[in-house]
Scaffold this motif. Structure first.
Motif, mmCIF file in Angstrom:
data_model
loop_
_atom_site.group_PDB
_atom_site.id
_atom_site.type_symbol
_atom_site.label_atom_id
_atom_site.label_comp_id
_atom_site.label_asym_id
_atom_site.label_seq_id
_atom_site.Cartn_x
_atom_site.Cartn_y
_atom_site.Cartn_z
ATOM 1 N N LYS A 168 122.499 0.928 48.958
ATOM 2 C CA LYS A 168 123.724 0.931 49.957
ATOM 3 C C LYS A 168 123.466 2.203 50.939
ATOM 4 O O LYS A 168 124.409 2.477 51.928
ATOM 5 C CB LYS A 168 124.793 1.256 49.110
ATOM 6 N N ASN A 169 122.458 2.950 50.703
ATOM 7 C CA ASN A 169 122.423 4.168 51.512
ATOM 8 C C ASN A 169 121.411 3.482 52.745
ATOM 9 O O ASN A 169 120.238 3.313 52.629
ATOM 10 C CB ASN A 169 121.437 5.247 50.863
ATOM 11 N N ARG A 170 122.011 3.402 53.901
ATOM 12 C CA ARG A 170 121.371 2.911 55.242
ATOM 13 C C ARG A 170 120.299 3.846 55.584
ATOM 14 O O ARG A 170 119.179 3.347 55.879
ATOM 15 C CB ARG A 170 122.547 2.655 56.174
ATOM 16 N N GLY A 171 120.650 5.097 55.609
ATOM 17 C CA GLY A 171 119.717 6.029 56.194
ATOM 18 C C GLY A 171 118.263 5.915 55.576
ATOM 19 O O GLY A 171 117.230 5.838 55.994
ATOM 20 N N ALA A 172 118.511 5.806 53.972
ATOM 21 C CA ALA A 172 117.195 5.793 53.089
ATOM 22 C C ALA A 172 116.479 4.704 53.293
ATOM 23 O O ALA A 172 115.290 4.379 53.161
ATOM 24 C CB ALA A 172 117.574 6.006 51.501
ATOM 25 N N ALA A 183 110.774 2.641 57.971
ATOM 26 C CA ALA A 183 109.704 3.176 58.790
ATOM 27 C C ALA A 183 108.724 3.843 57.906
ATOM 28 O O ALA A 183 107.476 3.663 58.747
ATOM 29 C CB ALA A 183 110.544 4.470 59.449
ATOM 30 N N ILE A 184 108.586 4.313 56.870
ATOM 31 C CA ILE A 184 107.356 4.632 55.998
ATOM 32 C C ILE A 184 106.432 3.515 55.924
ATOM 33 O O ILE A 184 105.195 3.608 56.106
ATOM 34 C CB ILE A 184 107.652 5.285 54.915
ATOM 35 N N ILE A 185 106.960 2.367 55.417
ATOM 36 C CA ILE A 185 106.120 1.315 55.150
ATOM 37 C C ILE A 185 105.408 0.663 56.500
ATOM 38 O O ILE A 185 104.234 0.463 56.389
ATOM 39 C CB ILE A 185 106.952 -0.159 54.498
ATOM 40 N N PHE A 186 106.288 0.528 57.561
ATOM 41 C CA PHE A 186 105.556 0.119 59.007
ATOM 42 C C PHE A 186 104.444 1.039 59.172
ATOM 43 O O PHE A 186 103.561 0.628 59.821
ATOM 44 C CB PHE A 186 106.683 0.155 59.842
ATOM 45 N N ILE A 187 104.672 2.551 59.191
ATOM 46 C CA ILE A 187 103.953 3.416 59.628
ATOM 47 C C ILE A 187 102.530 3.177 59.078
ATOM 48 O O ILE A 187 101.406 3.299 59.297
ATOM 49 C CB ILE A 187 104.342 4.842 59.794
ATOM 50 N N ILE A 188 102.488 3.172 57.386
ATOM 51 C CA ILE A 188 101.519 3.126 56.745
ATOM 52 C C ILE A 188 100.717 1.869 56.890
ATOM 53 O O ILE A 188 99.322 2.066 57.272
ATOM 54 C CB ILE A 188 101.941 3.172 55.277
ATOM 55 N N ALA A 189 101.490 0.710 57.071
ATOM 56 C CA ALA A 189 100.957 -0.685 57.283
ATOM 57 C C ALA A 189 100.027 -0.529 58.667
ATOM 58 O O ALA A 189 98.906 -1.265 59.104
ATOM 59 C CB ALA A 189 101.803 -1.593 57.345
ATOM 60 N N MET A 203 107.765 12.985 58.631
ATOM 61 C CA MET A 203 108.550 13.926 57.827
ATOM 62 C C MET A 203 110.247 13.541 57.713
ATOM 63 O O MET A 203 110.689 13.768 56.659
ATOM 64 C CB MET A 203 108.377 15.063 58.536
ATOM 65 N N ILE A 204 110.734 13.095 58.728
ATOM 66 C CA ILE A 204 112.230 12.963 58.573
ATOM 67 C C ILE A 204 112.312 11.578 57.792
ATOM 68 O O ILE A 204 113.287 11.749 56.746
ATOM 69 C CB ILE A 204 112.719 12.599 59.848
ATOM 70 N N SER A 205 111.564 10.588 57.613
ATOM 71 C CA SER A 205 111.812 9.391 56.685
ATOM 72 C C SER A 205 111.542 9.853 55.331
ATOM 73 O O SER A 205 112.087 9.485 54.487
ATOM 74 C CB SER A 205 110.640 8.360 57.246
ATOM 75 N N PHE A 206 110.615 10.551 55.007
ATOM 76 C CA PHE A 206 110.161 10.952 53.618
ATOM 77 C C PHE A 206 111.297 11.928 53.224
ATOM 78 O O PHE A 206 111.938 12.060 51.885
ATOM 79 C CB PHE A 206 109.013 11.522 53.560
ATOM 80 N N ASN A 207 112.051 12.808 53.850
ATOM 81 C CA ASN A 207 113.229 13.629 53.756
ATOM 82 C C ASN A 207 114.379 12.919 53.382
ATOM 83 O O ASN A 207 114.924 13.113 52.378
ATOM 84 C CB ASN A 207 113.630 14.637 54.579
ATOM 85 N N LEU A 208 114.428 11.799 54.249
ATOM 86 C CA LEU A 208 115.753 10.811 54.045
ATOM 87 C C LEU A 208 115.506 10.132 52.714
ATOM 88 O O LEU A 208 116.368 9.854 51.975
ATOM 89 C CB LEU A 208 115.976 9.871 55.332
ATOM 90 N N ILE A 209 114.399 9.761 52.543
ATOM 91 C CA ILE A 209 114.156 8.935 51.231
ATOM 92 C C ILE A 209 114.193 9.659 50.127
ATOM 93 O O ILE A 209 114.884 9.368 49.100
ATOM 94 C CB ILE A 209 113.052 7.936 51.247
#
Length: 340
Positions: free
Chosen positions: A43-47, A53-59, A320-326
């Motif tokens: 339910k957390n859209r930001g997370a 974004a994290i999965i996309f960048i890693i792949a 960095m922003i994505s990991f902080n949000l998750i």
């Protein structure tokens, strides 16, 4: 026709038929703690956007270099400092994008570079493809980040759990060692390894192994100290449960939420630590690239060739922003006080 009070007779009433087998029936589906946490995380859209974004960048960091025929250190001075050029968009002239600089001169033609060569992120001063170097550098930064998280989970959880569970003299001796290591700055440790070894991944890895797990050990120690005197742990111990069962069945599962959240916040800190070391020249050394070293190289010519620092800085900021949000999303999802 409405029934008035005078027309109400005992014959109109009948006792409800309900057996004892339905008295304890659960009307709603039962979900576990982790299922409920996953539901709240979704339910957390930001997370969820950050997770995508994290999965996309890693792949993409592993797939994107395959799109280029150049390697990470393929040098060619003939094509040095070329601006970005994307196939099909060569005619767009905007701030040095797609092979046309701000003066309207085409550097691909000036440098006698074939028109069929495309560099999506441009090239650096040695003519190396920035597209490949940025995504290869992302792999190095992610390796160091996930290595720090793995050391946190393995060493920090084990050390803090043993210290808190046994307590007494064991806890005192182990915590004195933690205080000694905590008083040594990370920069001093990395400089010491650079003196002994060469700057690079090995030095950063050893520095993380020595001091990177201290924060996690303190968090786990505080959680175990709070839980080991709870009634359910004392009851299991009274019934004769061995120490291994107390740790694996009671203490570790109840500290898992704090461990996951802390490990998630460790990753952006490790990315920044590696980037800082590379920026000041103590981290990844050429020809190997990382996001920090690429930003450092681009910063030297920021006013002339801003694209050299723009793309690696953008990837690092998104990570960095994505990991902080998750991490924030996991903290809210795993906190029982946040349940509705």
């Amino acid at each position: 026709m409405n029934v008035t009070e005078k027309q109400l007779t005992p014959d109109l009433f009948r006792p409800a038929e309900q057996g004892t087998e339905k008295s304890d029936e659960i009307t709603k589906p039962s979900i576990s703690f982790w299922q409920d946490a996953l539901r709240r995380l979704r339910k957390n859209r930001g997370a969820m956007i950050a997770l995508f974004a994290i999965i996309f960048i890693i792949a993409f960091s592993f797939i994107a270099p395959l799109f280029s025929k150049y390697g990470i250190d393929d040098q060619e001075l003939m094509r040095s400092n070329l601006p970005p050029k994307i196939q099909g968009l060569e005619k767009i002239e905007f701030l040095g994008v797609n092979g046309v600089d701000i003066r309207g001169t085409n550097p691909y033609e000036l440098k006698n570079v074939p028109k069929d060569q495309y560099f999506w992120f441009g090239t650096d001063g040695l003519g190396r493809d920035q597209w490949v170097r940025v995504w290869k550098g992302t792999q190095i930064s992610l390796y160091i980040a996930f290595l720090a998280a793995a050391i946190d989970i393995i060493v920090g959880v084990t050390y803090g759990g043993i210290s808190a569970f046994y307590g007494g003299r064991t806890d005192d001796l182990m915590q004195r060692l933690v205080e000694v290591l905590y008083g040594i700055p990370n920069l001093v440790v990395i400089i010491l390894f650079i003196i002994i070894l060469d700057p690079g991944i090995l030095s950063i890895t050893l520095a993380i192994c020595i001091t990177g797990w201290i924060g996690m050990s303190r968090i786990v120690r505080a959680q175990v100290l709070k839980l080991k005197h709870q009634e359910f742990v004392l009851a299991s111990k009274t019934l004769g449960a061995p120490n291994g069962r107390l740790i694996t069945k009671h203490l570790l599962p109840n500290t898992l939420a704090a461990i996951i959240v802390s490990a998630t916040f460790t990753i952006p800190g490790a990315i920044f630590f590696e980037s800082f070391l590379s920026f000041i020249g103590l981290g990844i050394q050429p020809p190997t690239a990382s996001l920090g070293s690429l930003i450092s190289d681009g910063f030297k010519s920021l006013r002339i060739f801003p694209h050299l620092a723009l793309y690696p800085a953008a990837v690092m900021c998104i990570l960095m922003i994505s990991f902080n949000l998750i991490g924030d999303g996991l903290r809210d999802a795993l906190d029982p006080k946040m349940r509705r």
